[in-house]
Scaffold this active site. Sequence first.
Site, mmCIF file in Angstrom:
data_model
loop_
_atom_site.group_PDB
_atom_site.id
_atom_site.type_symbol
_atom_site.label_atom_id
_atom_site.label_comp_id
_atom_site.label_asym_id
_atom_site.label_seq_id
_atom_site.Cartn_x
_atom_site.Cartn_y
_atom_site.Cartn_z
ATOM 1 N N LYS A 51 48.134 -26.185 34.246
ATOM 2 C CA LYS A 51 47.138 -25.238 33.730
ATOM 3 C C LYS A 51 47.146 -23.868 34.415
ATOM 4 C CE LYS A 51 45.651 -26.725 30.712
ATOM 5 N NZ LYS A 51 46.472 -26.958 29.490
ATOM 6 N N ALA A 52 48.266 -23.565 35.054
ATOM 7 C CA ALA A 52 48.369 -22.261 35.722
ATOM 8 C C ALA A 52 48.949 -21.183 34.813
ATOM 9 C CB ALA A 52 49.229 -22.395 36.973
ATOM 10 N N GLY A 53 49.390 -21.554 33.618
ATOM 11 C CA GLY A 53 50.013 -20.572 32.724
ATOM 12 C C GLY A 53 51.453 -20.953 32.394
ATOM 13 N N HIS A 111 55.648 -30.017 36.794
ATOM 14 C CA HIS A 111 54.438 -29.830 37.607
ATOM 15 C C HIS A 111 54.589 -30.559 38.940
ATOM 16 C CE1 HIS A 111 52.492 -27.917 34.338
ATOM 17 N NE2 HIS A 111 52.144 -28.989 33.667
ATOM 18 N N SER A 141 40.238 -24.873 33.917
ATOM 19 C CA SER A 141 41.137 -25.097 32.789
ATOM 20 C C SER A 141 41.600 -26.556 32.784
ATOM 21 C CB SER A 141 42.333 -24.143 32.898
ATOM 22 O OG SER A 141 43.206 -24.330 31.826
ATOM 23 N N PHE A 224 47.692 -13.591 24.350
ATOM 24 C CA PHE A 224 46.911 -14.814 24.136
ATOM 25 C C PHE A 224 46.591 -15.051 22.656
ATOM 26 C CE2 PHE A 224 42.879 -17.133 23.876
ATOM 27 C CZ PHE A 224 43.278 -18.317 24.470
HETATM 28 P P1 A3P Z 1 42.351 -21.708 29.819
HETATM 29 O O1 A3P Z 1 42.076 -23.174 29.718
HETATM 30 O O2 A3P Z 1 41.656 -21.092 31.015
HETATM 31 O O3 A3P Z 1 42.100 -20.958 28.575
HETATM 32 P P2 A3P Z 1 49.325 -24.343 30.968
HETATM 33 O O4 A3P Z 1 50.188 -23.704 29.945
HETATM 34 O O5 A3P Z 1 49.875 -24.295 32.355
HETATM 35 O O6 A3P Z 1 48.868 -25.696 30.558
HETATM 36 O O7 A3P Z 1 48.014 -23.426 31.085
HETATM 37 C C1 A3P Z 1 47.081 -23.356 30.040
HETATM 38 C C2 A3P Z 1 46.172 -22.185 30.296
HETATM 39 O O8 A3P Z 1 46.876 -20.972 30.029
HETATM 40 C C3 A3P Z 1 44.966 -22.201 29.398
HETATM 41 O O9 A3P Z 1 43.926 -21.534 30.137
HETATM 42 C C4 A3P Z 1 45.478 -21.358 28.227
HETATM 43 O O10 A3P Z 1 44.473 -20.818 27.406
HETATM 44 C C5 A3P Z 1 46.208 -20.273 28.999
HETATM 45 N N1 A3P Z 1 47.191 -19.541 28.197
HETATM 46 C C6 A3P Z 1 48.158 -20.053 27.394
HETATM 47 N N2 A3P Z 1 48.850 -19.062 26.807
HETATM 48 C C7 A3P Z 1 48.339 -17.908 27.261
HETATM 49 C C8 A3P Z 1 48.635 -16.530 27.022
HETATM 50 N N3 A3P Z 1 49.589 -16.173 26.181
HETATM 51 N N4 A3P Z 1 47.899 -15.609 27.677
HETATM 52 C C9 A3P Z 1 46.911 -15.965 28.504
HETATM 53 N N5 A3P Z 1 46.593 -17.253 28.764
HETATM 54 C C10 A3P Z 1 47.288 -18.209 28.149
#
Ligand code: A3P
Length: 288
Positions: A51-53, A111, A141, A224
């Site tokens: 969940k870091a992006g 991960h 997240s 996003f």
């Molecule tokens: P949130 O739950 O805070 O919205 P991962 O891909 O590591 O599982 O992380 C998911 C997180 O990244 C979620 O955060 C998701 O909404 C966010 N995310 C995914 N794509 C994104 C983008 N293009 N820009 C910003 N955040 C994004």
Amino acid sequence: ILLPQFSTGISPHSLVDFNGISMTRVFTSNWENVQNFQARPDDILIATYAKAGTTWVSQILDLLYFGQTERQKTLPIHERVPFLEVYLPPNMSGTEQADNLPTSPRLIKTHLPYQLVPKSFWEQNCRVVYVARNAKDNMVSYYHFNRMSYGQPAPGDWNTFFQNFMEGKSMYEILWQEADLSKNSLHVLLYLADTEREIDKLCSFLGLSPSAEEKKMILGGTQFDNMRKNYMANYSTFPLMDFKISPFMRKGKVGDWKNHFTVAQNEEFDEDYKTKMTDPTLEFRTTI
Ligand code: A3P
């Protein structure tokens, strides 16, 4: 919904101690193949705490290397960028998916904590892109992800999740603090910092020089709102998630932790964080 079919033993969602790390069977039952995975020198490993992006940077890398091609339009991100340690039978395991990837380079996501990454990635001197996010938002997240994903342990309510997380009773649990961040083959990307700058730094690490037009396409394609609407990037094709509980593309913001943490939880977190995170080179934004 197709739930993972493990033949025997404990529930796939229960946390087990695995080499000192809390994991579930979804991520440990294919361990022999994970450990023996044969990396290639041009593989790029996308390493993150969940969940870091991860998906954001996966899409950036995929667009950088392969552009807006048919592959972007027809293959979901989890097929373009396999998740190394995942195994949700009867689906193909992450290692098998990676073995079958036709691309060069192969983009592979993990991960796993640093010490559990298959050694062939280090032997082959593969480049590693690590995405770091401020830990409070990362935790929030993850809480929502645990609510909606059938592959994760049920989190309970926020207070229960918070307490368990602080006590290390949460998946993976350890960030890459032990990684040598000065390693030539490792690049750290900051989630939701200045995206254009992060992409420029990433390109110089990878030795790529996209044109202004390509950069514009990547910035647009990884915004996003665009990724949220993109069926090949928003996980809507993935069977083990319930978007009615919480969408995968949830908020994509910095600072949502303020809507979850109590003042006392924030103090407890800060205290703990100070003792654990000692790397002064990473500057996270917890507010905007
Ligand atoms: P949130 O739950 O805070 O919205 P991962 O891909 O590591 O599982 O992380 C998911 C997180 O990244 C979620 O955060 C998701 O909404 C966010 N995310 C995914 N794509 C994104 C983008 N293009 N820009 C910003 N955040 C994004």
